[in-house]
Scaffold this motif. Sequence first.
Motif, PDB file in Angstrom:
ATOM      1  N   SER A   1       0.828  -1.204   0.000  1.00 45.88           N
ATOM      2  CA  SER A   1       0.000   0.000   0.000  1.00 45.88           C
ATOM      3  C   SER A   1       0.862   1.254   0.000  1.00 45.88           C
ATOM      4  O   SER A   1       0.598   2.203  -0.745  1.00 45.88           O
ATOM      5  N   PHE A   2       1.909   1.280   0.819  1.00 41.71           N
ATOM      6  CA  PHE A   2       2.798   2.443   0.852  1.00 41.71           C
ATOM      7  C   PHE A   2       3.548   2.628  -0.464  1.00 41.71           C
ATOM      8  O   PHE A   2       3.700   3.748  -0.949  1.00 41.71           O
ATOM      9  N   ILE A   3       4.013   1.539  -1.052  1.00 42.45           N
ATOM     10  CA  ILE A   3       4.714   1.640  -2.332  1.00 42.45           C
ATOM     11  C   ILE A   3       3.753   2.112  -3.421  1.00 42.45           C
ATOM     12  O   ILE A   3       4.101   2.958  -4.249  1.00 42.45           O
ATOM     13  N   GLY A   4       2.540   1.578  -3.434  1.00 44.49           N
ATOM     14  CA  GLY A   4       1.545   2.007  -4.419  1.00 44.49           C
ATOM     15  C   GLY A   4       1.174   3.470  -4.251  1.00 44.49           C
ATOM     16  O   GLY A   4       1.015   4.199  -5.240  1.00 44.49           O
ATOM     17  N   MET A   5       1.022   3.932  -3.008  1.00 49.21           N
ATOM     18  CA  MET A   5       0.697   5.346  -2.790  1.00 49.21           C
ATOM     19  C   MET A   5       1.841   6.249  -3.245  1.00 49.21           C
ATOM     20  O   MET A   5       1.616   7.323  -3.797  1.00 49.21           O
TER      21      MET A   5
ATOM     22  N   ALA B   1      -5.857   5.176  -5.754  1.00 49.21           N
ATOM     23  CA  ALA B   1      -6.046   4.013  -6.623  1.00 49.21           C
ATOM     24  C   ALA B   1      -4.809   3.128  -6.646  1.00 49.21           C
ATOM     25  O   ALA B   1      -4.909   1.900  -6.543  1.00 49.21           O
ATOM     26  N   ALA B   2      -3.645   3.734  -6.770  1.00 50.82           N
ATOM     27  CA  ALA B   2      -2.415   2.941  -6.807  1.00 50.82           C
ATOM     28  C   ALA B   2      -2.146   2.280  -5.456  1.00 50.82           C
ATOM     29  O   ALA B   2      -1.571   1.192  -5.397  1.00 50.82           O
ATOM     30  N   GLY B   3      -2.574   2.903  -4.361  1.00 51.16           N
ATOM     31  CA  GLY B   3      -2.426   2.289  -3.046  1.00 51.16           C
ATOM     32  C   GLY B   3      -3.275   1.038  -2.905  1.00 51.16           C
ATOM     33  O   GLY B   3      -2.856   0.055  -2.291  1.00 51.16           O
ATOM     34  N   GLN B   4      -4.477   1.049  -3.481  1.00 56.34           N
ATOM     35  CA  GLN B   4      -5.332  -0.146  -3.436  1.00 56.34           C
ATOM     36  C   GLN B   4      -4.727  -1.283  -4.252  1.00 56.34           C
ATOM     37  O   GLN B   4      -4.703  -2.437  -3.803  1.00 56.34           O
ATOM     38  N   ILE B   5      -4.223  -0.948  -5.448  1.00 57.15           N
ATOM     39  CA  ILE B   5      -3.579  -1.970  -6.278  1.00 57.15           C
ATOM     40  C   ILE B   5      -2.341  -2.514  -5.559  1.00 57.15           C
ATOM     41  O   ILE B   5      -2.089  -3.723  -5.551  1.00 57.15           O
ATOM     42  N   GLY B   6      -1.559  -1.622  -4.957  1.00 50.61           N
ATOM     43  CA  GLY B   6      -0.363  -2.049  -4.228  1.00 50.61           C
ATOM     44  C   GLY B   6      -0.692  -2.944  -3.052  1.00 50.61           C
ATOM     45  O   GLY B   6       0.040  -3.889  -2.761  1.00 50.61           O
ATOM     46  N   ALA B   7      -1.788  -2.659  -2.360  1.00 49.13           N
ATOM     47  CA  ALA B   7      -2.184  -3.500  -1.228  1.00 49.13           C
ATOM     48  C   ALA B   7      -2.589  -4.895  -1.694  1.00 49.13           C
ATOM     49  O   ALA B   7      -2.255  -5.896  -1.052  1.00 49.13           O
ATOM     50  N   ILE B   8      -3.288  -4.974  -2.798  1.00 50.64           N
ATOM     51  CA  ILE B   8      -3.706  -6.279  -3.330  1.00 50.64           C
ATOM     52  C   ILE B   8      -2.495  -7.098  -3.756  1.00 50.64           C
ATOM     53  O   ILE B   8      -2.324  -8.262  -3.361  1.00 50.64           O
TER      54      ILE B   8
ATOM     55  N   ASP C   1      -2.896  10.456 -12.844  1.00 54.82           N
ATOM     56  CA  ASP C   1      -4.156  10.327 -13.583  1.00 54.82           C
ATOM     57  C   ASP C   1      -4.713   8.910 -13.572  1.00 54.82           C
ATOM     58  O   ASP C   1      -5.709   8.638 -14.236  1.00 54.82           O
ATOM     59  N   PHE C   2      -4.095   8.002 -12.848  1.00 53.48           N
ATOM     60  CA  PHE C   2      -4.545   6.616 -12.792  1.00 53.48           C
ATOM     61  C   PHE C   2      -5.840   6.532 -11.983  1.00 53.48           C
ATOM     62  O   PHE C   2      -5.944   7.096 -10.895  1.00 53.48           O
ATOM     63  N   VAL C   3      -6.835   5.813 -12.525  1.00 52.66           N
ATOM     64  CA  VAL C   3      -8.139   5.684 -11.867  1.00 52.66           C
ATOM     65  C   VAL C   3      -8.440   4.194 -11.661  1.00 52.66           C
ATOM     66  O   VAL C   3      -8.320   3.393 -12.588  1.00 52.66           O
ATOM     67  N   PHE C   4      -8.837   3.828 -10.443  1.00 53.49           N
ATOM     68  CA  PHE C   4      -9.217   2.451 -10.124  1.00 53.49           C
ATOM     69  C   PHE C   4     -10.167   2.470  -8.936  1.00 53.49           C
ATOM     70  O   PHE C   4      -9.900   3.103  -7.917  1.00 53.49           O
ATOM     71  N   ASN C   5     -11.288   1.780  -9.073  1.00 52.28           N
ATOM     72  CA  ASN C   5     -12.228   1.546  -7.977  1.00 52.28           C
ATOM     73  C   ASN C   5     -12.703   2.851  -7.320  1.00 52.28           C
ATOM     74  O   ASN C   5     -12.842   2.940  -6.109  1.00 52.28           O
ATOM     75  N   GLY C   6     -12.929   3.862  -8.113  1.00 55.85           N
ATOM     76  CA  GLY C   6     -13.437   5.118  -7.592  1.00 55.85           C
ATOM     77  C   GLY C   6     -12.383   6.044  -7.028  1.00 55.85           C
ATOM     78  O   GLY C   6     -12.684   7.147  -6.602  1.00 55.85           O
ATOM     79  N   GLY C   7     -11.141   5.620  -6.997  1.00 59.62           N
ATOM     80  CA  GLY C   7     -10.058   6.457  -6.501  1.00 59.62           C
ATOM     81  C   GLY C   7      -9.198   6.941  -7.651  1.00 59.62           C
ATOM     82  O   GLY C   7      -9.211   6.388  -8.749  1.00 59.62           O
ATOM     83  N   ARG C   8      -8.440   7.986  -7.393  1.00 65.75           N
ATOM     84  CA  ARG C   8      -7.597   8.556  -8.439  1.00 65.75           C
ATOM     85  C   ARG C   8      -6.229   8.862  -7.844  1.00 65.75           C
ATOM     86  O   ARG C   8      -6.119   9.344  -6.723  1.00 65.75           O
TER      87      ARG C   8
END
Length: 106
Positions: free
Chosen positions: A48-52, A72-79, A61-68
């Motif tokens: 999560s920290f690396i993704g953020m 969004a990158a923090g959610q992808i990083g956590a997964i 400008d990356f958009v995922f799951n309602g976040g920008r």
Amino acid sequence: MDFLVLLLIPALIGYSLYSYLKRKGNRRGLLILTIISLSFVTGMIIGSFIGMDLGGNYYGDFVFNGGRGYEAAGQIGAIIGGLLGAVCGLLLVLLIFRNKGNRKLK
């Protein structure tokens, strides 16, 4: 909603450890379960920290799951971090409890 999901994961891990102890299982299985679940949670936090960091600095400008951006990158990083952490925990368990030669496990 995301806060509830983050609380649900440690609660499920704690309940599974409690139910395992209640059934009076062996200590080796409890140690395996603890190592894998702790490495999963650690991987989620680090990912999560690396993704953020990546989302905030490079992918605004990356958009995922309602976040920008960093959300969004923090959610992808956590997964991804949680999955990689669980795999690393499994490899660590295999390294600790490997069978050496023809010796039988007790």
